[in-house]
Scaffold this active site. Structure first.
Site, PDB file in Angstrom:
ATOM      1  CD  GLU A 309      15.689 -43.881  10.591  1.00  0.00           C
ATOM      2  OE1 GLU A 309      14.463 -43.965  10.771  1.00  0.00           O
ATOM      3  OE2 GLU A 309      16.200 -43.551   9.500  1.00  0.00           O
ATOM      4  CG  ASP A 383      15.095 -45.249   4.001  1.00  0.00           C
ATOM      5  OD1 ASP A 383      14.062 -45.913   3.907  1.00  0.00           O
ATOM      6  OD2 ASP A 383      15.187 -44.211   4.683  1.00  0.00           O
ATOM      7  CD  GLU A 411      10.753 -41.272   3.524  1.00  0.00           C
ATOM      8  OE1 GLU A 411      10.318 -42.420   3.773  1.00  0.00           O
ATOM      9  OE2 GLU A 411      11.640 -40.718   4.191  1.00  0.00           O
ATOM     10  CD1 TRP A 561      20.515 -40.195   8.289  1.00  0.00           C
ATOM     11  CD2 TRP A 561      20.375 -38.575   9.829  1.00  0.00           C
ATOM     12  NE1 TRP A 561      19.789 -40.684   9.355  1.00  0.00           N
ATOM     13  CE2 TRP A 561      19.681 -39.709  10.320  1.00  0.00           C
ATOM     14  CE3 TRP A 561      20.415 -37.430  10.628  1.00  0.00           C
ATOM     15  CZ2 TRP A 561      19.036 -39.732  11.563  1.00  0.00           C
ATOM     16  CZ3 TRP A 561      19.774 -37.454  11.863  1.00  0.00           C
ATOM     17  CH2 TRP A 561      19.091 -38.594  12.325  1.00  0.00           C
TER      18      TRP A 561
HETATM   19  C1  BDP Z   1      12.762 -43.736   6.484  1.00  0.00           C
HETATM   20  C2  BDP Z   1      11.811 -42.644   6.826  1.00  0.00           C
HETATM   21  C3  BDP Z   1      11.490 -42.583   8.286  1.00  0.00           C
HETATM   22  C4  BDP Z   1      11.112 -43.951   8.783  1.00  0.00           C
HETATM   23  C5  BDP Z   1      12.205 -44.939   8.466  1.00  0.00           C
HETATM   24  C6  BDP Z   1      11.827 -46.369   8.823  1.00  0.00           C
HETATM   25  O1  BDP Z   1      12.357 -41.413   6.405  1.00  0.00           O
HETATM   26  O2  BDP Z   1      10.451 -41.664   8.452  1.00  0.00           O
HETATM   27  O3  BDP Z   1      10.864 -43.931  10.151  1.00  0.00           O
HETATM   28  O4  BDP Z   1      12.436 -44.946   7.094  1.00  0.00           O
HETATM   29  O5  BDP Z   1      11.499 -47.110   7.919  1.00  0.00           O
HETATM   30  O6  BDP Z   1      12.649 -43.933   5.109  1.00  0.00           O
HETATM   31  O7  BDP Z   1      11.870 -46.743   9.979  1.00  0.00           O
END
Ligand code: BDP
Length: 718
Positions: A309, A383, A411, A561
């Site tokens: 990311e 995730d 989240e 995404w």
């Molecule tokens: C996702 C989140 C993001 C995190 C990422 C992570 O949306 O904010 O930075 O995981 O774990 O779930 O690195």
């Protein structure tokens, strides 16, 4: 004396005699409320709660003794004296064989308990009846003290004790996603606790309460900053602040760790590269580690998010994850530090199914990491979705210690306002059978190291803690912090037992209170899965903040995404084909697991659409078509929230008003949002399935355009 002044005197006398009113409950005290036990329990406990005896002193022994004093004062209304020797009946003796000659003389079976385990026994010392809390290391005393208090808090007898315990996992960590400006990524409980601006001089007393809470559930490490990290945390001024926090936490057995930004040698070190094989880069990290350990001798190590990311990483320099991790590991190794290297990677340029990418990238590196590297793997391959099958890496890297990363902050599970107990979700993953190397090897056994004899074991939980008065943003989210700590200590614990323990400590021991609260908690995860992402659906959340439904979103810069990428619904059917005819992600599991997940007839309905693309008329286990089953599950989820509302309302007479109202109000938010989720998702999927709602199920109140037009740009945590 005049009559009025006599009355006044009498009044003052009465006031002095009246028991002090309990302070209003607002959740600050967490599960460490220590409210007075009932009279009959006072009678039973008091004989065992005499003096607190410590023969030696240290910050940790003092912390354990102070907690006992505080706890017993609250629970039993006694002020047990702190003494240097067992002088009468009822003493609580606290010591290691090194700190206490009496403990040494008792010759207790401490050897199997390791450094952090403890033993609690009812004993006789020179004719005096006493309770001994003994351990090899001082943090064991702390855990033992909290255990004794927990017994009282949950109304268990303490007069004939003979129990011992030790953690199954070495490093039990919180991962704070806290930024240096005190915003918290995916945080729904206010600002970061770490007041960097006022540190190191000012140490908020709350830091001690944070440490106490963590120690009470066995957490022994904390990563202070976000994995999307800012290199400034590694500069000298910030390290001094970090050292102040480390000093504050140390007596509670808690070490600090930092998220390291991979290109820090460039960002703050003045180098023109962060190539892990460049000698200058290696020297920079070694010097940085030396600098850190000079001021924080027990610094735990680094956590790294690399090449994920947008974060920098070794691949920017043509190197592998192993090259990057090993370089950092080499820097901290002389000091006994560890590196936790995250496996949460996926790349835009890769056409590969996102669920497959971490395995593809990391599994071939098995055995290529230095012995102080741990690869940190999320519970599932996508995730932190409301429900995911266990990550296929678990069991597939016998030569590399794997940590499990759980997300305590919700989240994707309703932020702070939805009542969702995560214990059951985590239990489901921990209990999953990896079939590696053979049937019966659970994910828990991979994580606790027993399956592959790992040299390091780690559990990581993304914290849900902020500076809200109640710490977690909601009363019930405290349970997730609690459950995480208890499972990190012992991943074999049952979610129901943990819920009951927490409910007793947090709300009270009245069975008429405990039973419904536990029932609400135990059903709450299935409820949120039902009203958000039933049948194995996932990632239907709105863009960015992930607040609310957005199953129609299909225009984001990265294909993976988009919710449409994940659900793949069209006029024919719905679901992601991860079988051999699709992405073949099932092949990353052991043959036996793949045989189940990969077979439409055998896959549990809960994972049907995770692994299969099926026609709308495909029959699920229930006998209903997928379309009908979606309607049933979405609706059932909303109904479950309404049932929780009724259960909670009935508890009003038994719960303090402030906390009761807060939970009621949050349940109203949850009911509204669950309905929004149900309606928005169903109206959208119906636009594709073109099937009617089954009899008895009301269609949504609005049309699709209405739900698509909803914007919530100020949702928190982004
Ligand atoms: C996702 C989140 C993001 C995190 C990422 C992570 O949306 O904010 O930075 O995981 O774990 O779930 O690195």
């Amino acid at each position: 004396m005049s009559v009025p002044s006599l009355i006044r005197l009498l009044f003052l006398l009465l006031l002095a005699l009246a028991p002090a009113a309990a302070p209003a409950e607002d959740g600050y005290d967490l599960w460490l409320r220590y409210r007075a036990v009932e009279a009959e329990w006072q009678q039973r406990y008091r004989p065992q709660a005499g003096a607190i005896v410590t023969e030696g002193r240290s910050p940790t022994i003092d912390a354990a003794a102070a907690e006992l004093e505080r706890g017993l004062a609250g629970l039993l209304g006694t002020s047990p004296a702190r003494a240097g020797a067992v002088a009468g009946d009822g003493a609580i003796l606290l010591g290691t064989p090194r700190s206490s000659a009496t403990v040494a003389r008792l010759d207790l079976p401490l050897a199997p308990l390791g450094e952090e385990g403890y033993l609690i026994r009812s004993v006789t010392i020179d004719g005096r009846q006493a309770t001994v809390i003994a351990a090899n290391g001082e943090s064991g005393l702390l855990y033992g003290a909290f255990r004794l208090l927990r017994l009282i808090q949950t109304r268990q007898p303490i007069d004939r004790l003979d129990l011992s315990d030790r953690p199954a996992i070495q490093h039990r960590l919180l991962n704070h996603w806290d930024n240096l400006d005190r915003s918290v990524e995916r945080g729904y409980a206010g600002l970061s606790l770490w007041d960097w601006q006022k540190l190191p001089e000012y140490r908020d007393p709350r830091y001690v309460d944070y440490a106490r809470a963590n120690a009470s559930i066995g957490i022994n490490g904390t990563v202070l900053n976000n994995v999307n990290s800012n290199a400034d945390i590694l500069t000298a001024p910030f390290l001094e602040k970090v050292a102040a926090l480390a000093d504050t936490f140390r007596p509670y057995g808690i070490r600090v760790y930092l998220s390291a930004r991979f290109n820090a040698p460039m960002a703050i070190g003045g180098l023109d590269t962060a190539d892990p094989l460049d000698p200058r880069v290696r020297a920079w990290w070694r010097a940085k580690a030396d600098e850190i350990y000079r001021i924080i001798p027990d610094f735990g190590g680094f956590l790294v998010k690399a090449n994920s990311e947008g974060q920098p990483g070794p691949q920017d320099f043509g190197r592998t994850h192993a090259d990057g991790a090993n370089m950092l590991a080499e820097a901290v190794a002389p000091h006994g530090g560890i590196v936790m290297w995250r496996a949460f990677v996926y790349s835009n340029e890769q056409p590969e199914d996102r669920a497959r990418q971490a395995y593809s990238e990391f599994q071939p590196l098995d055995g290529r990491f230095r012995d102080n590297v741990i690869v940190q793997v999320k519970n599932g391959a996508i995730d932190f979705q409301p429900r995911e099958p266990f990550h296929p890496l678990f069991g597939a890297m016998p030569e590399t210690p794997l940590a499990m990363e759980l997300q305590i902050t919700k989240e994707y599970l309703g932020f702070a306002t939805h009542l969702v107990y995560l214990g059951t979700m985590w239990e489901e993953v921990l209990d999953a059978d990896t079939f590696r190397p053979s049937a019966g090897t659970t994910v828990a056994e991979v994580i606790d190291g027993s399956a592959h004899d790992y040299r390091h074991t780690v559990m990581a939980g993304v914290a849900n803690i902020g500076n809200d008065r109640n710490w977690s943003g909601s009363q019930f989210d405290q349970a997730n912090w609690f459950a995480y700590g208890r499972l990190a200590w012992d991943p074999q614990l049952g979610a129901r037992d943990i819920a009951e323990e927490w409910a007793r400590m947090t709300w009270g021991n009245d069975p008429a209170l405990v039973a419904p609260i536990v029932e609400m908690m135990m059903g709450s995860h299935q409820a949120v899965v039902d009203y958000m992402t039933p049948l194995g659906l996932n990632h239907l959340m709105a863009t960015g903040h992930h607040y609310g439904p957005g199953p129609w979103v299909d225009d984001l810069e990265r294909e993976d995404w988009n919710p449409t990428y994940f659900h793949r619904a069209d006029g024919e059917g719905i679901g992601f084909d991860r079988t051999a005819s699709g992405s073949d992600a099932v092949a990353q599991y052991a043959r036996e697991v793949a045989a189940i997940f990969g077979d439409r007839a055998r896959v549990p309905d809960d994972f049907l659409l995770w692994f299969h693309h099926v026609p709308w008329d495909h029959r699920t286990r229930s006998g209903r078509t997928v379309w009908d089953e979606l309607v049933v599950r979405y609706s059932r989820g909303v109904e479950a929230v309404r049932a929780m509302q009724r259960q909670w309302a009935a508890l009003a007479p038994r719960v303090d008003p402030r906390r009761h109202t807060e939970v009621s109000d949050f349940l109203r938010i949850q009911e509204r949002e669950a309905t929004w989720w149900r309606d928005a998702c169903l109206v959208y999927f119906q636009s594709l399935s073109r099937r009617p709602f089954p009899a008895g199920y009301a269609p949504p109140a609005h049309d699709l355009d209405h739900y698509r037009a909803i914007r919530t740009p100020y949702a928190p945590g982004n």
